[in-house]
Write a protein that holds these residues in place. Structure first.
Motif, PDB file in Angstrom:
ATOM      1  N   GLY A  80      50.771 -17.148  35.732  1.00 47.47           N
ATOM      2  CA  GLY A  80      50.521 -17.997  36.759  1.00 47.47           C
ATOM      3  C   GLY A  80      51.578 -18.902  37.519  1.00 47.47           C
ATOM      4  O   GLY A  80      52.778 -18.233  37.058  1.00 47.47           O
ATOM      5  N   THR A  94      45.894 -19.818  37.202  1.00 37.76           N
ATOM      6  CA  THR A  94      46.598 -18.744  36.483  1.00 37.76           C
ATOM      7  C   THR A  94      45.398 -17.491  36.602  1.00 37.76           C
ATOM      8  O   THR A  94      44.342 -17.549  37.286  1.00 37.76           O
ATOM      9  N   TRP A  96      43.918 -14.177  34.268  1.00 36.45           N
ATOM     10  CA  TRP A  96      44.028 -13.791  32.907  1.00 36.45           C
ATOM     11  C   TRP A  96      43.332 -12.361  32.529  1.00 36.45           C
ATOM     12  O   TRP A  96      42.348 -12.080  33.469  1.00 36.45           O
TER      13      TRP A  96
END
Length: 113
Positions: A80, A94, A96
């Motif tokens: 991020g 972010t 993920w």
């Protein structure tokens, strides 16, 4: 410039504590996911990371991993960037990927979220 060290809460009420970011960008911390808070294990998982120092006043990018070893055979990689809004509020964003263990190579297709 954003300072990643400190305590962060995401929109799912998970908590992340980042210890001091070293001069080389490396940092560590712990992550307490809301999943464990709702379940039987309120366990903090280790977080290991690095921040790319921005050049010329940009916003820093970073990446970290969390191993969910206390309650799951899975790990998550986050990548991020940290931003600061006009009011001075720091916000790390972010993306993920979570990878859980599966029993065979044929099942690998369903291991990543």
């Amino acid at each position: 410039q954003c300072q990643l060290s400190g305590l962060w809460r995401n929109e799912q009420d998970s908590l992340m504590e980042i210890l001091a970011v070293r001069d080389d960008g490396d940092f560590q911390g712990k992550y307490l996911t809301r999943v464990t808070l709702a379940g039987s294990c309120a366990c903090a998982s280790p977080l290991k990371a690095a921040q790319q120092q921005p050049s010329e006043g940009g916003w820093p990018t970073f990446a970290f991993t969390v191993l969910w070893d206390k309650f799951s055979n899975a790990s998550t990689a986050f990548a991020g960037q940290c931003f600061m809004d006009a009011g001075g509020k720091e916000t790390p964003t972010t993306t993920w990927l979570l990878h859980k263990a599966v029993g065979s190579l044929e099942e690998d297709w369903k291991a990543t979220k």
